[in-house]
Motif scaffolding. Structure first.
Motif, short mmCIF file in Angstrom:
data_model
loop_
_atom_site.label_atom_id
_atom_site.label_comp_id
_atom_site.label_asym_id
_atom_site.label_seq_id
_atom_site.Cartn_x
_atom_site.Cartn_y
_atom_site.Cartn_z
N ARG A 58 0.82 -1.21 0.00
CA ARG A 58 0.00 0.00 0.00
C ARG A 58 0.86 1.26 0.00
O ARG A 58 0.47 2.28 -0.58
CB ARG A 58 -0.90 0.00 1.24
N ILE A 110 -6.02 8.28 1.75
CA ILE A 110 -7.30 7.59 1.76
C ILE A 110 -8.25 8.32 0.82
O ILE A 110 -8.45 9.53 0.95
CB ILE A 110 -7.88 7.50 3.19
N ASP A 154 -3.84 5.38 7.77
CA ASP A 154 -4.70 4.20 7.77
C ASP A 154 -4.51 3.30 8.99
O ASP A 154 -5.18 2.28 9.13
CB ASP A 154 -4.58 3.40 6.47
N ASN A 158 -10.03 4.76 8.61
CA ASN A 158 -10.24 3.96 7.41
C ASN A 158 -11.72 3.99 7.05
O ASN A 158 -12.57 3.70 7.89
CB ASN A 158 -9.78 2.52 7.65
N ALA A 165 -16.83 5.01 8.77
CA ALA A 165 -15.37 4.92 8.89
C ALA A 165 -14.99 4.49 10.30
O ALA A 165 -15.70 4.78 11.27
CB ALA A 165 -14.72 6.26 8.56
N PRO A 199 -8.19 -0.35 12.86
CA PRO A 199 -8.69 0.41 11.71
C PRO A 199 -8.16 -0.06 10.36
O PRO A 199 -8.74 0.25 9.32
CB PRO A 199 -8.20 1.84 12.00
N ASN A 200 -7.07 -0.82 10.35
CA ASN A 200 -6.41 -1.21 9.11
C ASN A 200 -7.04 -2.45 8.48
O ASN A 200 -6.36 -3.37 8.03
CB ASN A 200 -4.91 -1.42 9.36
N SER A 203 -11.60 -3.31 3.25
CA SER A 203 -12.99 -3.26 2.82
C SER A 203 -13.09 -3.77 1.39
O SER A 203 -12.43 -3.25 0.49
CB SER A 203 -13.52 -1.83 2.92
N ARG A 245 -5.02 -3.65 5.06
CA ARG A 245 -4.98 -2.55 4.09
C ARG A 245 -3.55 -2.29 3.66
O ARG A 245 -3.29 -2.04 2.48
CB ARG A 245 -5.61 -1.29 4.68
N CYS A 246 -2.63 -2.35 4.59
CA CYS A 246 -1.22 -2.10 4.27
C CYS A 246 -0.67 -3.08 3.25
O CYS A 246 0.26 -2.76 2.51
CB CYS A 246 -0.37 -2.17 5.54
#
Length: 255
Positions: A58, A110, A154, A158, A165, A199-200, A203, A245-246
């Motif tokens: 990411r 984001i 992030d 997120n 969020a 949070p990471n 989605s 996400r990362c």
């Protein structure tokens, strides 16, 4: 994947235990399996054994609209990852805009349609935000100042659907929090959940979210709000400072 040179506070916490490499590979393969099982095409870049942070794709770039941006990495240990990305982009004839001076990393970016939120962190500079805005005249690029110990935006914020969020408010100033509260229904995570990179999440659209099994309270809250949670173990990879996400870099998004 090992912690050889500590470059964030999560790594500092886990450096003595370090990473079980066999288990980390299994967990990463399991994430890929989950994405492919719902029809996501997963492209793997060439791997180099000495690039211990390469799993966190990411950070090395991001797509906004039809433009691919190549990040300018802050840490020397990560700059060689960009060469592998650039080779892939050039071989596949993908046009791109390179950040060449001001540092910016994709974990701080984001995107929500015409809105772009950018974390001002140790890795992403105000100068880079100005460059990004100049390249996106039809977008609103809004900086969010992060607490000094936070690696990327992030890790504390997120967007998981059009209205919702995840957020860890203590890691940003109150003005930024109020600005985001006007845009989204905010689900606040606890300090422990933030440490475990709550949070990471990743989605996948249609209220489908990949999340860590450790964050049970957060996952239950999301379930009660109508989200479908797929819990995927990622305990070894998060020791290096990033989660789902990362570890993903979207090239094409569809509505």
């Amino acid at each position: 994947m090992q912690i050889n040179e500590v470059i964030n506070q999560t790594q500092a916490y886990y450096v003595n235990d370090n990473i079980n490499q066999t288990k980390a590979v299994e967990q990463h393969s399991n994430l890929i399996h989950h994405m492919e099982s719902i029809g996501i095409e997963v492209i793997k870049l060439n791997e180099l054994e000495h690039l211990n942070e390469q799993v966190f794709t990411r950070d090395i770039g991001f797509t906004i609209g039809n433009t691919f941006f190549v990040s300018a990495m802050k840490e020397d240990i990560r700059k060689k990852e960009q060469n592998i990305l650039l080779d892939w982009l050039q071989r596949n004839k993908v046009a791109y805009f390179p950040f060449e001076t001001a540092s910016i990393e994709g974990g701080d970016v984001i995107i929500d349609h015409s809105k772009v939120w950018v974390g001002i962190s140790d890795r992403t500079s105000k100068e880079a935000v100005a460059v990004l805005q100049s390249q996106l005249p039809n977008h609103e690029v809004s900086p969010i100042k992060l607490r000094k110990d936070i690696l990327h935006l992030d890790c504390i914020f997120n967007i998981i659907d059009a209205q919702t969020a995840l957020i860890y408010p203590p890691a940003m100033d109150s003005d930024a929090y109020l600005m985001l509260k006007e845009e989204y229904t905010l689900i606040e995570v606890t300090e422990e959940e933030q440490f475990h990179l709550g949070p990471n999440v990743l989605s996948l659209g249609n209220k489908h979210v990949i999340s860590l099994p450790e964050n049970k309270r957060m996952n239950q809250k999301l379930t009660e709000m109508g989200f479908r949670i797929t819990e995927v173990p990622f305990s070894e990879i998060i020791k290096s400072g990033g989660s789902f996400r990362c570890c993903t870099l979207p090239l094409i998004r569809t509505s």
